[in-house]
Design a protein around this motif. Structure first.
Motif, short mmCIF file in Angstrom:
data_model
loop_
_atom_site.label_atom_id
_atom_site.label_comp_id
_atom_site.label_asym_id
_atom_site.label_seq_id
_atom_site.Cartn_x
_atom_site.Cartn_y
_atom_site.Cartn_z
N GLY A 133 -10.16 -0.65 -7.43
CA GLY A 133 -11.12 0.39 -7.18
C GLY A 133 -10.38 1.71 -7.28
N GLN A 134 -10.44 2.47 -6.20
CA GLN A 134 -9.69 3.73 -6.19
C GLN A 134 -8.26 3.53 -5.71
N ARG A 135 -8.10 2.61 -4.79
CA ARG A 135 -6.83 2.46 -4.09
C ARG A 135 -5.65 2.09 -5.02
N ARG A 136 -4.54 2.67 -4.70
CA ARG A 136 -3.32 2.33 -5.44
C ARG A 136 -2.71 1.06 -4.88
N ILE A 137 -2.23 0.23 -5.77
CA ILE A 137 -1.54 -0.99 -5.35
C ILE A 137 -0.17 -1.04 -6.00
N TYR A 138 0.83 -1.17 -5.17
CA TYR A 138 2.20 -1.10 -5.68
C TYR A 138 2.81 -2.50 -5.76
N SER A 139 3.38 -2.81 -6.91
CA SER A 139 4.05 -4.10 -7.11
C SER A 139 5.51 -4.00 -6.68
N ARG A 140 6.21 -5.12 -6.73
CA ARG A 140 7.65 -5.12 -6.45
C ARG A 140 8.38 -4.18 -7.41
N ARG A 141 7.93 -4.22 -8.66
CA ARG A 141 8.56 -3.36 -9.65
C ARG A 141 8.37 -1.87 -9.29
N ASP A 142 7.17 -1.52 -8.85
CA ASP A 142 6.92 -0.14 -8.42
C ASP A 142 7.84 0.22 -7.25
N ARG A 143 8.00 -0.73 -6.37
CA ARG A 143 8.84 -0.49 -5.20
C ARG A 143 10.29 -0.24 -5.62
N VAL A 144 10.75 -1.02 -6.56
CA VAL A 144 12.11 -0.82 -7.07
C VAL A 144 12.24 0.55 -7.71
N ARG A 145 11.21 0.91 -8.48
CA ARG A 145 11.23 2.24 -9.11
C ARG A 145 11.36 3.33 -8.06
N THR A 194 0.86 -1.19 0.00
CA THR A 194 0.00 0.00 0.00
C THR A 194 0.89 1.23 0.00
N ILE A 195 0.25 2.35 -0.22
CA ILE A 195 1.03 3.59 -0.32
C ILE A 195 1.69 3.92 1.01
N SER A 196 1.00 3.65 2.09
CA SER A 196 1.60 4.04 3.38
C SER A 196 2.66 3.05 3.83
N GLU A 197 2.57 1.82 3.37
CA GLU A 197 3.66 0.88 3.64
C GLU A 197 4.96 1.38 3.00
N LEU A 198 4.83 1.76 1.74
CA LEU A 198 6.03 2.28 1.06
C LEU A 198 6.51 3.57 1.71
N ALA A 199 5.56 4.41 2.08
CA ALA A 199 5.92 5.68 2.71
C ALA A 199 6.73 5.43 3.98
N ARG A 200 6.26 4.51 4.79
CA ARG A 200 7.00 4.20 6.02
C ARG A 200 8.37 3.62 5.70
N GLU A 201 8.36 2.64 4.81
CA GLU A 201 9.62 1.95 4.53
C GLU A 201 10.71 2.91 4.05
#
Lengths: 127, 127
Positions: free
Chosen positions: A37-49, A7-14
């Motif tokens: 739906g509306q929510r953003r979902i981040y993949s491993r690739r997004d995380r690497v980016r 989730t967006i806040s998981e990445l934000a924290r990390e």
DNA sequence: ATTGACGTTGACGTAAACGTCAAGTTATTG
DNA sequence: CAATAACTTGACGTTTACGTCAACGTCAAT
């Protein structure tokens, strides 16, 4: 086993950035997370980016430069002029980084000198 | 032999910045050139300061940080708390620089790898 | 059903580091 | 002495990289 997502806040924290920042990067076409739906979902690739974006920033790239590098990297496998352009940009940036690195070495050296002078002036306690 | 001096546009040319930039640094209390009437006159010391400002910028210091370092450096010879504060700031910055340097090394390494892949993809001509 | 945590989209605000006029002063040179 | 170049001080504009509301949706738990 299914792909891991975030989730967006998981990445934000990390990565110690705000969610606003992550959404802003999406605005600038640096990220394109999937939606559920509306929510953003981040993949491993997004995380690497995101990691690459933040490291790019730390070495002084603008978000625009980072985006250009992403675009080139994404498209580079195809035709030869693209590849040559990619190499050209990388070479230029490599040289800039090398100069920046030299600057940093100089300053680190001077900092060391100044600091040992300060420490001498304060007597021989370790600081 | 009299002290060598410089005009604002001489310095601007030498360091490849605009006169606006140099005046802006004065606004920010980073420079304090003498005056001859209205005109600014820059001494060797002013010129050195400008060099330090620009090098500070190249390694990612803000103008405010540069100013604080100047202020501390100017005042540091006196009392001990000043000196300790100076050392603290230098240590912190040294660590930041070291991290930045590590980042740059990583990116340089990756650039090298990507580039050699590109060159291989283009055949064995030197690029 | 409401509370709370988390998410969303705008829209506007902000700080840093200058750029860009405008409008005037001073120096020198043809 | 008039033009030109170089300098001056405001004052406002600009870009980058977000911060900061506001107003609303969604889902789980009480």
């Amino acid at each position: 086993m299914a792909e891991q997502t975030f989730t967006i806040s998981e990445l934000a924290r990390e990565f110690d950035v705000t969610t606003r920042t992550i959404r802003f990067y999406e605005d600038q076409s640096l990220l394109e997370p999937a939606r559920e739906g509306q929510r953003r979902i981040y993949s491993r690739r997004d995380r690497v980016r995101l990691m690459l974006i933040l490291r790019g920033k730390r070495i002084g790239l603008s978000l625009l430069e980072i985006r250009e590098l992403f675009d080139l990297y994404d498209a580079a496998s195809n035709d030869e002029p693209q590849l040559r352009e990619f190499i050209r940009i990388l070479s230029r940036k490599e040289q800039q980084l090398q100069e920046q690195l030299d600057d940093i070495r100089v300053v680190l050296g001077e900092i060391g000198q100044i600091r040992s002078q300060c420490e001498k002036a304060l007597g021989k306690q370790a600081v």
